[in-house]
Design a protein around this motif. Structure first.
Motif, PDB file in Angstrom:
ATOM      1  N   LEU A 181       0.803  -1.215   0.000  1.00 21.10           N
ATOM      2  CA  LEU A 181       0.000   0.000   0.000  1.00 21.10           C
ATOM      3  C   LEU A 181       0.843   1.277   0.000  1.00 21.10           C
ATOM      4  CD1 LEU A 181      -2.828  -0.959   2.532  1.00 21.10           C
ATOM      5  CD2 LEU A 181      -2.974  -0.840   0.038  1.00 21.10           C
ATOM      6  N   LYS A 182       1.990   1.244   0.688  1.00 16.76           N
ATOM      7  CA  LYS A 182       2.837   2.432   0.784  1.00 16.76           C
ATOM      8  C   LYS A 182       4.273   2.053   0.440  1.00 16.76           C
ATOM      9  CE  LYS A 182       4.497   5.914   4.101  1.00 16.76           C
ATOM     10  NZ  LYS A 182       4.488   6.331   5.523  1.00 16.76           N
ATOM     11  N   VAL A 183       4.856   2.741  -0.555  1.00 17.74           N
ATOM     12  CA  VAL A 183       6.220   2.445  -0.992  1.00 17.74           C
ATOM     13  C   VAL A 183       6.979   3.753  -1.190  1.00 17.74           C
ATOM     14  CG1 VAL A 183       7.673   1.328  -2.747  1.00 17.74           C
ATOM     15  CG2 VAL A 183       5.421   0.362  -2.194  1.00 17.74           C
ATOM     16  N   TYR A 184       8.164   3.841  -0.613  1.00 20.45           N
ATOM     17  CA  TYR A 184       8.968   5.045  -0.820  1.00 20.45           C
ATOM     18  C   TYR A 184      10.452   4.725  -0.689  1.00 20.45           C
ATOM     19  CZ  TYR A 184       9.615   5.461   4.261  1.00 20.45           C
ATOM     20  OH  TYR A 184       9.959   5.239   5.569  1.00 20.45           O
ATOM     21  N   LEU A 185      11.285   5.645  -1.133  1.00 19.13           N
ATOM     22  CA  LEU A 185      12.743   5.507  -1.059  1.00 19.13           C
ATOM     23  C   LEU A 185      13.270   6.259   0.154  1.00 19.13           C
ATOM     24  CD1 LEU A 185      13.679   6.092  -4.810  1.00 19.13           C
ATOM     25  CD2 LEU A 185      13.758   3.920  -3.590  1.00 19.13           C
ATOM     26  N   TYR A 186      14.312   5.696   0.767  1.00 17.82           N
ATOM     27  CA  TYR A 186      14.885   6.338   1.949  1.00 17.82           C
ATOM     28  C   TYR A 186      16.392   6.097   1.997  1.00 17.82           C
ATOM     29  CZ  TYR A 186      15.707   7.541   6.851  1.00 17.82           C
ATOM     30  OH  TYR A 186      16.177   8.096   8.006  1.00 17.82           O
ATOM     31  N   LYS A 187      17.146   7.169   2.199  1.00 14.93           N
ATOM     32  CA  LYS A 187      18.591   7.060   2.362  1.00 14.93           C
ATOM     33  C   LYS A 187      18.947   7.458   3.792  1.00 14.93           C
ATOM     34  CE  LYS A 187      23.068   8.348   0.321  1.00 14.93           C
ATOM     35  NZ  LYS A 187      23.495   6.977  -0.034  1.00 14.93           N
ATOM     36  N   PRO A 188      19.359   6.499   4.609  1.00 11.29           N
ATOM     37  CA  PRO A 188      19.702   6.812   6.006  1.00 11.29           C
ATOM     38  C   PRO A 188      20.890   7.767   6.093  1.00 11.29           C
ATOM     39  CG  PRO A 188      19.455   4.440   5.662  1.00 11.29           C
ATOM     40  CD  PRO A 188      19.476   5.069   4.321  1.00 11.29           C
ATOM     41  N   ASN A 189      20.930   8.561   7.134  1.00 10.41           N
ATOM     42  CA  ASN A 189      22.057   9.471   7.352  1.00 10.41           C
ATOM     43  C   ASN A 189      23.365   8.707   7.507  1.00 10.41           C
ATOM     44  OD1 ASN A 189      20.473  11.831   7.331  1.00 10.41           O
ATOM     45  ND2 ASN A 189      19.915  11.542   9.468  1.00 10.41           N
ATOM     46  N   SER A 190      23.275   7.483   8.027  1.00 13.26           N
ATOM     47  CA  SER A 190      24.465   6.665   8.243  1.00 13.26           C
ATOM     48  C   SER A 190      24.979   6.003   6.967  1.00 13.26           C
ATOM     49  CB  SER A 190      24.183   5.587   9.295  1.00 13.26           C
ATOM     50  OG  SER A 190      22.972   4.927   9.023  1.00 13.26           O
ATOM     51  N   SER A 191      24.231   6.139   5.877  1.00  9.89           N
ATOM     52  CA  SER A 191      24.707   5.664   4.579  1.00  9.89           C
ATOM     53  C   SER A 191      25.642   6.720   4.000  1.00  9.89           C
ATOM     54  CB  SER A 191      23.528   5.435   3.626  1.00  9.89           C
ATOM     55  OG  SER A 191      23.980   4.965   2.379  1.00  9.89           O
ATOM     56  N   ARG A 192      26.804   6.311   3.537  1.00  6.97           N
ATOM     57  CA  ARG A 192      27.784   7.278   3.049  1.00  6.97           C
ATOM     58  C   ARG A 192      27.219   8.102   1.900  1.00  6.97           C
ATOM     59  NH1 ARG A 192      31.470   2.786   4.156  1.00  6.97           N
ATOM     60  NH2 ARG A 192      32.885   3.408   5.838  1.00  6.97           N
ATOM     61  N   SER A 193      27.476   9.407   1.928  1.00  6.29           N
ATOM     62  CA  SER A 193      26.940  10.318   0.915  1.00  6.29           C
ATOM     63  C   SER A 193      27.481   9.994  -0.471  1.00  6.29           C
ATOM     64  CB  SER A 193      27.271  11.773   1.278  1.00  6.29           C
ATOM     65  OG  SER A 193      28.673  11.937   1.410  1.00  6.29           O
ATOM     66  N   SER A 194      28.662   9.404  -0.535  1.00  8.11           N
ATOM     67  CA  SER A 194      29.283   9.073  -1.822  1.00  8.11           C
ATOM     68  C   SER A 194      28.678   7.811  -2.441  1.00  8.11           C
ATOM     69  CB  SER A 194      30.794   8.871  -1.645  1.00  8.11           C
ATOM     70  OG  SER A 194      31.054   7.830  -0.711  1.00  8.11           O
ATOM     71  N   SER A 195      27.898   7.081  -1.659  1.00 10.62           N
ATOM     72  CA  SER A 195      27.327   5.819  -2.124  1.00 10.62           C
ATOM     73  C   SER A 195      25.983   6.035  -2.830  1.00 10.62           C
ATOM     74  CB  SER A 195      27.128   4.881  -0.932  1.00 10.62           C
ATOM     75  OG  SER A 195      26.407   3.730  -1.307  1.00 10.62           O
ATOM     76  N   ARG A 196      25.718   5.241  -3.871  1.00 13.80           N
ATOM     77  CA  ARG A 196      24.421   5.284  -4.562  1.00 13.80           C
ATOM     78  C   ARG A 196      23.378   4.439  -3.837  1.00 13.80           C
ATOM     79  NH1 ARG A 196      23.625   3.333  -9.671  1.00 13.80           N
ATOM     80  NH2 ARG A 196      25.395   1.911  -9.667  1.00 13.80           N
ATOM     81  N   GLU A 197      23.779   3.844  -2.736  1.00 13.66           N
ATOM     82  CA  GLU A 197      22.894   2.996  -1.954  1.00 13.66           C
ATOM     83  C   GLU A 197      21.665   3.760  -1.462  1.00 13.66           C
ATOM     84  OE1 GLU A 197      24.279   0.327   1.573  1.00 13.66           O
ATOM     85  OE2 GLU A 197      23.960   2.358   2.349  1.00 13.66           O
ATOM     86  N   ILE A 198      20.519   3.115  -1.592  1.00 10.04           N
ATOM     87  CA  ILE A 198      19.265   3.675  -1.100  1.00 10.04           C
ATOM     88  C   ILE A 198      18.357   2.495  -0.775  1.00 10.04           C
ATOM     89  CG2 ILE A 198      18.056   3.846  -3.344  1.00 10.04           C
ATOM     90  CD1 ILE A 198      17.183   6.704  -2.359  1.00 10.04           C
ATOM     91  N   TYR A 199      17.365   2.716   0.084  1.00 12.36           N
ATOM     92  CA  TYR A 199      16.502   1.608   0.490  1.00 12.36           C
ATOM     93  C   TYR A 199      15.066   1.841   0.043  1.00 12.36           C
ATOM     94  CZ  TYR A 199      20.414  -0.140   3.126  1.00 12.36           C
ATOM     95  OH  TYR A 199      21.652  -0.633   3.462  1.00 12.36           O
ATOM     96  N   ILE A 200      14.446   0.769  -0.422  1.00 16.94           N
ATOM     97  CA  ILE A 200      13.032   0.774  -0.762  1.00 16.94           C
ATOM     98  C   ILE A 200      12.280   0.271   0.468  1.00 16.94           C
ATOM     99  CG2 ILE A 200      11.213  -0.095  -2.276  1.00 16.94           C
ATOM    100  CD1 ILE A 200      13.446  -0.669  -4.354  1.00 16.94           C
ATOM    101  N   ILE A 201      11.372   1.094   0.971  1.00 20.17           N
ATOM    102  CA  ILE A 201      10.552   0.734   2.141  1.00 20.17           C
ATOM    103  C   ILE A 201       9.135   0.493   1.637  1.00 20.17           C
ATOM    104  CG2 ILE A 201       9.915   1.340   4.489  1.00 20.17           C
ATOM    105  CD1 ILE A 201      12.950   1.500   3.964  1.00 20.17           C
ATOM    106  N   ALA A 202       8.665  -0.746   1.786  1.00 23.30           N
ATOM    107  CA  ALA A 202       7.318  -1.106   1.324  1.00 23.30           C
ATOM    108  C   ALA A 202       6.492  -1.550   2.542  1.00 23.30           C
ATOM    109  CB  ALA A 202       7.387  -2.221   0.288  1.00 23.30           C
ATOM    110  N   ILE A 203       5.458  -0.780   2.841  1.00 27.53           N
ATOM    111  CA  ILE A 203       4.650  -0.998   4.040  1.00 27.53           C
ATOM    112  C   ILE A 203       3.281  -1.570   3.694  1.00 27.53           C
ATOM    113  CG2 ILE A 203       3.671   0.130   6.081  1.00 27.53           C
ATOM    114  CD1 ILE A 203       6.668   0.417   6.056  1.00 27.53           C
ATOM    115  N   SER A 204       2.859  -2.549   4.457  1.00 32.42           N
ATOM    116  CA  SER A 204       1.519  -3.109   4.397  1.00 32.42           C
ATOM    117  C   SER A 204       1.243  -3.883   3.090  1.00 32.42           C
ATOM    118  CB  SER A 204       0.456  -2.008   4.566  1.00 32.42           C
ATOM    119  OG  SER A 204      -0.808  -2.570   4.830  1.00 32.42           O
ATOM    120  N   LYS A 205       1.660  -5.116   3.104  1.00 27.62           N
ATOM    121  CA  LYS A 205       1.433  -6.002   1.947  1.00 27.62           C
ATOM    122  C   LYS A 205      -0.070  -6.174   1.714  1.00 27.62           C
ATOM    123  CE  LYS A 205       2.416 -10.703   0.295  1.00 27.62           C
ATOM    124  NZ  LYS A 205       1.146 -11.392   0.494  1.00 27.62           N
ATOM    125  N   LYS A 206      -0.449  -6.081   0.463  1.00 29.15           N
ATOM    126  CA  LYS A 206      -1.844  -6.235   0.104  1.00 29.15           C
ATOM    127  C   LYS A 206      -2.256  -7.707   0.207  1.00 29.15           C
ATOM    128  CE  LYS A 206      -1.599  -2.349  -3.136  1.00 29.15           C
ATOM    129  NZ  LYS A 206      -1.691  -1.924  -4.546  1.00 29.15           N
TER     130      LYS A 206
END
Length: 207
Positions: A181-206
């Motif tokens: 139902l809810k999906v968004y991208l999130y980059k934690p502060n603890s993830s290095r700024s030089s990294s392309r790493e990002i996390y997909i947060i998907a909440i509430s499976k249909k």
């Protein structure tokens, strides 16, 4: 790239790594890895992990995420950690060593069908340094993680997966939105700024 340039880049990375606040804190507090902080930030933002939950941790080595999760779900909960590399024992965590592309390992994971509250994946490919190649590799891991989440997660379950900012990411965001139902991208502060790493947060499976 010249050998001197490679050496300089490597030396700079080592210098930055050993002086990194999160790395120092991890060693001091025996947290296994700085990734512990990334999951803590994600959890704090979304209030994900609760006592008694059942969680699968894909790409668990060296155990930073598993250690964080077991501290939240407690021994009334269940943490199943999976990785190709051997991971030292964490009290309360059930470790499965093996490749999720192998049928026997996949079947062990899928045996928890519709019983899991949260599936997390910090899996990362062997980085080649070629953006296009690395993007294809991470998308493959996202696809595998999503397929597993569709089979094991309870209704209203949560899916968290590592991604790289790059090609096809928008496409997979749209695909994940078909199942959550809810999906968004999130980059934690603890993830290095030089990294392309990002996390997909998907909440509430249909359903």
């Amino acid at each position: 790239m010249s050998n001197n340039k490679k050496f300089n880049n490597s030396s700079q990375w080592i210098h930055n790594h050993i002086n990194d606040f999160y790395v120092k804190y991890s060693y001091k507090n025996k947290l296994r890895s700085r990734s512990w902080f990334k999951l803590k930030e994600i959890d704090k933002k979304n209030n994900i992990f609760k006592s008694g939950m059942k969680v699968i941790d894909l790409g668990s080595f060296p155990g930073g995420w598993s250690k964080y999760v077991i501290s939240k779900v407690g021994f009334k909960g269940l943490v199943i950690a999976v990785d190709k590399k051997f991971m030292n024992v964490i009290k309360g965590v059930n470790f499965i060593q093996g490749d999720i592309n192998k049928k026997d390992i996949l079947n062990k994971i899928l045996s928890f069908k519709k019983k899991i509250h949260v599936l997390i994946s910090d899996m990362s490919p062997n980085i080649s340094g070629i953006k296009f190649v690395d993007d294809i590799k991470i998308i493959k891991l996202i696809k595998i993680s999503l397929n597993i989440s569709k089979k094991v997660l309870l209704k209203k379950g949560i899916f968290i997966v590592k991604a790289f900012q790059g090609i096809k990411l928008d496409y997979y965001i749209k695909k994940i939105k078909l199942f959550f139902l809810k999906v968004y991208l999130y980059k934690p502060n603890s993830s290095r700024s030089s990294s392309r790493e990002i996390y997909i947060i998907a909440i509430s499976k249909k359903k």
